[in-house]
Design a protein around this motif. Structure first.
Motif, PDB file in Angstrom:
ATOM      1  N   ALA A   1       0.812  -1.217   0.000  1.00  0.00           N
ATOM      2  CA  ALA A   1       0.000   0.000   0.000  1.00  0.00           C
ATOM      3  C   ALA A   1       0.842   1.261   0.000  1.00  0.00           C
ATOM      4  CB  ALA A   1      -0.928  -0.003   1.196  1.00  0.00           C
ATOM      5  N   GLY A   2       2.184   1.147   0.013  1.00  0.00           N
ATOM      6  CA  GLY A   2       3.049   2.305  -0.062  1.00  0.00           C
ATOM      7  C   GLY A   2       3.643   2.748   1.253  1.00  0.00           C
ATOM      8  N   ALA A   3       3.381   2.034   2.338  1.00  0.00           N
ATOM      9  CA  ALA A   3       3.928   2.429   3.633  1.00  0.00           C
ATOM     10  C   ALA A   3       5.335   1.870   3.799  1.00  0.00           C
ATOM     11  CB  ALA A   3       3.030   1.926   4.753  1.00  0.00           C
ATOM     12  N   THR A   4       6.142   2.582   4.611  1.00  0.00           N
ATOM     13  CA  THR A   4       7.495   2.132   4.928  1.00  0.00           C
ATOM     14  C   THR A   4       7.436   1.352   6.235  1.00  0.00           C
ATOM     15  OG1 THR A   4       8.407   4.105   3.866  1.00  0.00           O
ATOM     16  CG2 THR A   4       9.858   2.854   5.342  1.00  0.00           C
ATOM     17  N   VAL A   5       7.582   0.036   6.126  1.00  0.00           N
ATOM     18  CA  VAL A   5       7.439  -0.834   7.294  1.00  0.00           C
ATOM     19  C   VAL A   5       8.685  -1.687   7.418  1.00  0.00           C
ATOM     20  CG1 VAL A   5       6.030  -2.562   8.457  1.00  0.00           C
ATOM     21  CG2 VAL A   5       4.943  -0.901   6.935  1.00  0.00           C
ATOM     22  N   GLU A   6       9.251  -1.716   8.631  1.00  0.00           N
ATOM     23  CA  GLU A   6      10.421  -2.548   8.925  1.00  0.00           C
ATOM     24  C   GLU A   6      10.010  -3.630   9.925  1.00  0.00           C
ATOM     25  OE1 GLU A   6      14.926  -2.225  10.872  1.00  0.00           O
ATOM     26  OE2 GLU A   6      13.648  -0.444  10.691  1.00  0.00           O
ATOM     27  N   LEU A   7      10.365  -4.868   9.635  1.00  0.00           N
ATOM     28  CA  LEU A   7      10.030  -5.999  10.505  1.00  0.00           C
ATOM     29  C   LEU A   7      11.303  -6.499  11.165  1.00  0.00           C
ATOM     30  CD1 LEU A   7       8.040  -8.077  11.606  1.00  0.00           C
ATOM     31  CD2 LEU A   7       8.434  -9.443   9.535  1.00  0.00           C
ATOM     32  N   GLN A   8      11.284  -6.585  12.516  1.00  0.00           N
ATOM     33  CA  GLN A   8      12.444  -7.033  13.287  1.00  0.00           C
ATOM     34  C   GLN A   8      12.048  -8.248  14.119  1.00  0.00           C
ATOM     35  OE1 GLN A   8      13.596  -3.683  15.660  1.00  0.00           O
ATOM     36  NE2 GLN A   8      14.301  -2.454  13.907  1.00  0.00           N
TER      37      GLN A   8
ATOM     38  N   ALA B   1       8.152  -5.220  15.641  1.00  0.00           N
ATOM     39  CA  ALA B   1       9.172  -6.051  16.289  1.00  0.00           C
ATOM     40  C   ALA B   1       8.500  -7.235  16.984  1.00  0.00           C
ATOM     41  CB  ALA B   1       9.969  -5.234  17.297  1.00  0.00           C
ATOM     42  N   LEU B   2       9.077  -8.406  16.772  1.00  0.00           N
ATOM     43  CA  LEU B   2       8.681  -9.627  17.493  1.00  0.00           C
ATOM     44  C   LEU B   2       9.893 -10.092  18.282  1.00  0.00           C
ATOM     45  CD1 LEU B   2       6.733 -11.571  14.693  1.00  0.00           C
ATOM     46  CD2 LEU B   2       5.766 -10.211  16.554  1.00  0.00           C
ATOM     47  N   ARG B   3       9.812  -9.986  19.628  1.00  0.00           N
ATOM     48  CA  ARG B   3      10.943 -10.372  20.483  1.00  0.00           C
ATOM     49  C   ARG B   3      10.522 -11.563  21.349  1.00  0.00           C
ATOM     50  NH1 ARG B   3      11.197  -4.716  21.313  1.00  0.00           N
ATOM     51  NH2 ARG B   3      10.540  -4.949  23.487  1.00  0.00           N
ATOM     52  N   TYR B   4      11.230 -12.662  21.184  1.00  0.00           N
ATOM     53  CA  TYR B   4      10.960 -13.865  21.961  1.00  0.00           C
ATOM     54  C   TYR B   4      11.815 -13.839  23.220  1.00  0.00           C
ATOM     55  CZ  TYR B   4       8.383 -15.712  17.987  1.00  0.00           C
ATOM     56  OH  TYR B   4       7.460 -15.900  16.982  1.00  0.00           O
ATOM     57  N   GLU B   5      11.236 -13.396  24.325  1.00  0.00           N
ATOM     58  CA  GLU B   5      11.926 -13.355  25.603  1.00  0.00           C
ATOM     59  C   GLU B   5      11.871 -14.740  26.252  1.00  0.00           C
ATOM     60  OE1 GLU B   5      13.564 -10.794  26.424  1.00  0.00           O
ATOM     61  OE2 GLU B   5      12.761  -9.283  25.067  1.00  0.00           O
ATOM     62  N   PRO B   6      12.637 -14.943  27.347  1.00  0.00           N
ATOM     63  CA  PRO B   6      12.621 -16.270  27.992  1.00  0.00           C
ATOM     64  C   PRO B   6      11.239 -16.723  28.447  1.00  0.00           C
ATOM     65  CG  PRO B   6      14.492 -14.985  28.753  1.00  0.00           C
ATOM     66  CD  PRO B   6      13.663 -14.059  27.923  1.00  0.00           C
ATOM     67  N   ASP B   7      10.382 -15.799  28.888  1.00  0.00           N
ATOM     68  CA  ASP B   7       9.093 -16.203  29.433  1.00  0.00           C
ATOM     69  C   ASP B   7       7.905 -15.603  28.715  1.00  0.00           C
ATOM     70  OD1 ASP B   7       9.609 -13.648  30.166  1.00  0.00           O
ATOM     71  OD2 ASP B   7       9.004 -13.851  32.264  1.00  0.00           O
ATOM     72  N   SER B   8       8.114 -14.778  27.707  1.00  0.00           N
ATOM     73  CA  SER B   8       6.980 -14.128  27.052  1.00  0.00           C
ATOM     74  C   SER B   8       7.383 -13.631  25.674  1.00  0.00           C
ATOM     75  CB  SER B   8       6.460 -12.957  27.904  1.00  0.00           C
ATOM     76  OG  SER B   8       7.484 -11.991  28.082  1.00  0.00           O
ATOM     77  N   LEU B   9       6.381 -13.389  24.868  1.00  0.00           N
ATOM     78  CA  LEU B   9       6.550 -12.816  23.537  1.00  0.00           C
ATOM     79  C   LEU B   9       6.162 -11.343  23.595  1.00  0.00           C
ATOM     80  CD1 LEU B   9       6.900 -12.928  20.421  1.00  0.00           C
ATOM     81  CD2 LEU B   9       4.475 -13.625  20.319  1.00  0.00           C
ATOM     82  N   VAL B  10       7.032 -10.484  23.080  1.00  0.00           N
ATOM     83  CA  VAL B  10       6.778  -9.047  23.038  1.00  0.00           C
ATOM     84  C   VAL B  10       6.499  -8.661  21.590  1.00  0.00           C
ATOM     85  CG1 VAL B  10       7.661  -6.736  23.498  1.00  0.00           C
ATOM     86  CG2 VAL B  10       8.247  -8.635  25.037  1.00  0.00           C
ATOM     87  N   VAL B  11       5.306  -8.138  21.345  1.00  0.00           N
ATOM     88  CA  VAL B  11       4.909  -7.654  20.021  1.00  0.00           C
ATOM     89  C   VAL B  11       4.832  -6.132  20.116  1.00  0.00           C
ATOM     90  CG1 VAL B  11       3.184  -7.751  18.195  1.00  0.00           C
ATOM     91  CG2 VAL B  11       3.588  -9.760  19.644  1.00  0.00           C
ATOM     92  N   GLU B  12       5.620  -5.467  19.284  1.00  0.00           N
ATOM     93  CA  GLU B  12       5.703  -4.009  19.377  1.00  0.00           C
ATOM     94  C   GLU B  12       5.534  -3.396  17.991  1.00  0.00           C
ATOM     95  OE1 GLU B  12       8.616  -1.639  21.987  1.00  0.00           O
ATOM     96  OE2 GLU B  12       9.529  -1.611  19.977  1.00  0.00           O
ATOM     97  N   VAL B  13       4.683  -2.386  17.913  1.00  0.00           N
ATOM     98  CA  VAL B  13       4.482  -1.628  16.680  1.00  0.00           C
ATOM     99  C   VAL B  13       4.685  -0.147  17.032  1.00  0.00           C
ATOM    100  CG1 VAL B  13       2.910  -1.043  14.801  1.00  0.00           C
ATOM    101  CG2 VAL B  13       2.837  -3.335  15.833  1.00  0.00           C
ATOM    102  N   ALA B  14       5.672   0.477  16.383  1.00  0.00           N
ATOM    103  CA  ALA B  14       5.975   1.878  16.657  1.00  0.00           C
ATOM    104  C   ALA B  14       6.072   2.636  15.339  1.00  0.00           C
ATOM    105  CB  ALA B  14       7.274   2.005  17.441  1.00  0.00           C
ATOM    106  N   ASN B  15       5.515   3.811  15.324  1.00  0.00           N
ATOM    107  CA  ASN B  15       5.614   4.654  14.130  1.00  0.00           C
ATOM    108  C   ASN B  15       6.222   6.001  14.508  1.00  0.00           C
ATOM    109  OD1 ASN B  15       2.526   4.910  15.168  1.00  0.00           O
ATOM    110  ND2 ASN B  15       3.211   6.896  14.358  1.00  0.00           N
ATOM    111  N   GLY B  16       6.939   6.593  13.536  1.00  0.00           N
ATOM    112  CA  GLY B  16       7.523   7.902  13.758  1.00  0.00           C
ATOM    113  C   GLY B  16       6.519   9.018  13.546  1.00  0.00           C
ATOM    114  N   PRO B  17       6.949  10.244  13.664  1.00  0.00           N
ATOM    115  CA  PRO B  17       6.044  11.368  13.433  1.00  0.00           C
ATOM    116  C   PRO B  17       5.680  11.491  11.962  1.00  0.00           C
ATOM    117  CG  PRO B  17       8.274  12.148  13.767  1.00  0.00           C
ATOM    118  CD  PRO B  17       8.302  10.669  14.035  1.00  0.00           C
ATOM    119  N   VAL B  18       4.592  12.163  11.700  1.00  0.00           N
ATOM    120  CA  VAL B  18       4.150  12.372  10.315  1.00  0.00           C
ATOM    121  C   VAL B  18       5.166  13.274   9.610  1.00  0.00           C
ATOM    122  CG1 VAL B  18       2.302  13.257   8.848  1.00  0.00           C
ATOM    123  CG2 VAL B  18       1.768  12.151  11.036  1.00  0.00           C
TER     124      VAL B  18
END
Length: 572
Positions: free
Chosen positions: A293-300, A339-356
């Motif tokens: 769709a034209g968005a700049t998305v980075e997957l970590q 970002a998908l971070r697999y920690e020892p006891d939990s999964l951290v799902v994070e979505v962050a966007n910069g300013p317009v």
């Protein structure tokens, strides 16, 4: 008449004794302490009373046997203890225990009344039959009071107390059973109402959203093959078509969950019973769609990928989806990091966007119900996780969820408890219908006939026991007062002061002296003539006791006059 008996076809004597075993450990300890105490008291006092060691030993063994059998044969032991208590004073403790067991273990009131009545009569008859000859001069009412009052105190009172205690425990057990049944029925009502509401929601979703999404898919499919579109426009239409198809799949999945009340994994047809790794692949699809769709998305990604439970897998997908949707709506053109971070006891799902970015065209007003983040927090809470939102230092926005690997299914409450809704929720459900569907929720027999019967029977029995206890207490008290007054009268009939003896003169008229004497005979003077000098011939003698000292005054009359008077000491 025993509690162990059954009507008409009761078991044999041997079977009834065997029914009392095996004994629990607590009862074994109790009997090991109580039986020696009862038999020891009876043996010691019986030996002292009879003066025979053989009779005392036999009484000890007999009392021990009755003590061990009092629970299996409560009525029989009560009768035997009543007879023994009328003969041997040392068996009073056995009578108390027999009355307690009979009161709690003879279930039918008529049988209990018959057992205690027979015990009272037996105790009275044996007591009168074995009484010394000098104690038989009492009137019939006095004899009944003196011989029967100990039975009422030692047997009937413990029997009423034990019966009240047993009925109270039975009532509490009935209340617990019916409360458990009520909780189960409430849980059934709640589940039935929830299923009906879920089915209604599923039907509405299928009829409305399904139709609209199907139209979108058909029109985008037709538009994609339009020869007037260039390649870029055709690619954008293809993205819309794939999005509508994905929405259709998710809608079918949601409708299936609502209708079947089952849990499925993340996007796709995977079942609820296994762990899944669909979240990472689904997030890849989300990122790919956003880039198209034209968005700049980075997957970590970081950490070692681990399998997720279905509920956690679905929650992770929803967090990534909601984060990307919010970024597209509120910050178009801003760079996005997933970002998908697999920690020892939990999964951290994070979505962050910069300013317009500066100079970016203004986004149209976002259409939002304001429930997305609220729903995410509730979804994360149900799997044991949490969701955090807030601004980033650079002026952007961050959405992060922390999810345990094995969460997702609600655990049942401890100790078999059932969690149900409040009382107000059920008032419109039980025995009635939901307002939305017009159908009955759960058929119930209201009120519980069995519970009502038990409550009525136990209430009447408790009231009857209480009334009988009051009447018995008043009656025993009145009998004791009457017995004491009769005993005082008996004593006063045989007592005169020393002044009466001293003022009497030999040759004085008998009629004048008898006016100073009390009327009637007395038990107090029974047998005192045996301890004095020989009685004169052809004379009628009267014996009285001094009101202060152990002295007997004897007056002998002949031909209507006092022939002689004698005083002597005696041993009561």
């Amino acid at each position: 008449m025993d509690a162990a008996e059954t009507p008409r076809t009761g078991p044999s004597f041997r079977l009834r004794l065997a029914a009392a075993s095996p004994w629990p450990r607590r009862r074994i300890v109790g009997e090991a302490v109580l039986t020696p105490v009862l038999s020891g008291i009876a043996g010691i006092l019986g030996t002292t009373e009879t003066g025979s060691l053989v009779q005392g030993g036999a009484l000890t063994l007999f009392v021990a046997a009755l003590s061990l059998a009092r629970r299996a044969l409560p009525a029989s032991v009560l009768l035997a203890a009543s007879a023994l208590a009328g003969t041997f004073l040392g068996t009073f403790a056995l009578l108390v225990c027999a009355g307690w067991s009979a009161g709690s273990r003879i279930e039918r009131p008529a049988r209990a009344l018959a057992a205690f009545t027979a015990g009272f009569v037996l105790h009275l008859v044996v007591g009168v039959a074995t009484a010394p000859d000098e104690d038989l001069g009492l009137s019939a009412p006095a004899t009944v009071v003196l011989a029967g009052a100990p039975f009422l105190v030692l047997a009937v009172t413990p029997g009423f107390a034990a019966r009240y205690r047993a009925q109270r425990h039975a009532l509490l057990d009935a209340l617990r059973r019916h409360n458990t049944q009520l909780v189960r029925e409430q849980a059934m009502v709640a589940r039935q109402a929830r299923l009906l509401e879920r089915q209604r929601i599923a039907q509405d979703m299928h009829d409305s959203l399904g139709h609209q999404l199907a139209l979108i898919a058909v029109h985008t499919g037709a538009l994609e093959v339009d020869p007037e579109l260039n390649s870029r426009q055709r690619e954008a239409v293809g993205v819309l078509r794939e999005a509508s198809r994905s929405a259709m799949r998710e809608l079918r999945e949601a409708v299936g969950i609502l209708r079947n009340d089952t849990e499925t994994s993340g996007p796709g047809p995977e079942g609820a019973g296994s762990l899944s790794n669909r979240a990472p692949a689904s997030v890849d699809e989300l990122v790919a769609s956003s880039r198209t769709a034209g968005a700049t998305v980075e997957l970590q990604r970081s950490g070692t990928q681990r399998p997720l439970s279905p509920a956690v897998d679905r929650a992770a997908y929803r967090i990534a989806q909601e984060g990307l949707t919010n970024a597209h709506k509120h910050a178009p053109g801003a760079p996005i990091t997933v970002a998908l971070r697999y920690e020892p006891d939990s999964l951290v799902v994070e979505v962050a966007n910069g300013p317009v970015p500066a100079g970016a065209p203004a986004a149209p007003p976002a259409i939002s119900g304001g429930q997305g983040l609220t729903g995410l927090r509730e979804r994360a809470r149900l799997v044991g996780g949490m969701v955090h939102t807030g601004l980033t230092p650079g002026g952007g926005f961050r959405l992060a969820g922390v999810l345990p690997y094995t969460g997702g299914e609600r655990q049942p409450p401890p100790d078999g408890a059932t969690s149900v809704a409040g009382d107000d929720y059920f008032r419109g459900q039980i025995g009635g219908a939901l307002a939305s569907d017009g159908g009955g929720v759960l058929e119930r027999d209201v009120p519980h006939k069995e519970f009502t019967t038990i409550m009525s029977r136990k209430k009447n029995a408790a009231l009857g026991c209480a009334a009988t206890a009051v009447v018995l207490a008043v009656g025993v008290g009145a009998l004791l007062v009457w017995g004491v007054s009769k005993l005082i009268d008996e004593v006063e009939k045989g007592v005169i002061p020393a002044s009466v003896y001293e003022s009497a003169r030999v040759g004085e008229a008998e009629a004048d002296l008898r006016g100073k004497f009390p009327e009637g005979g007395s038990l107090l003077t029974e047998g005192v003539e045996k301890q004095g000098p020989p009685l004169p011939d052809d004379a009628a003698c009267e014996h009285f006791v001094d009101d202060d000292k152990d002295i007997v005054y004897r007056f002998c009359f002949r031909d209507g006059k006092l022939a002689s008077k004698v005083s002597y000491t005696y041993s009561p």
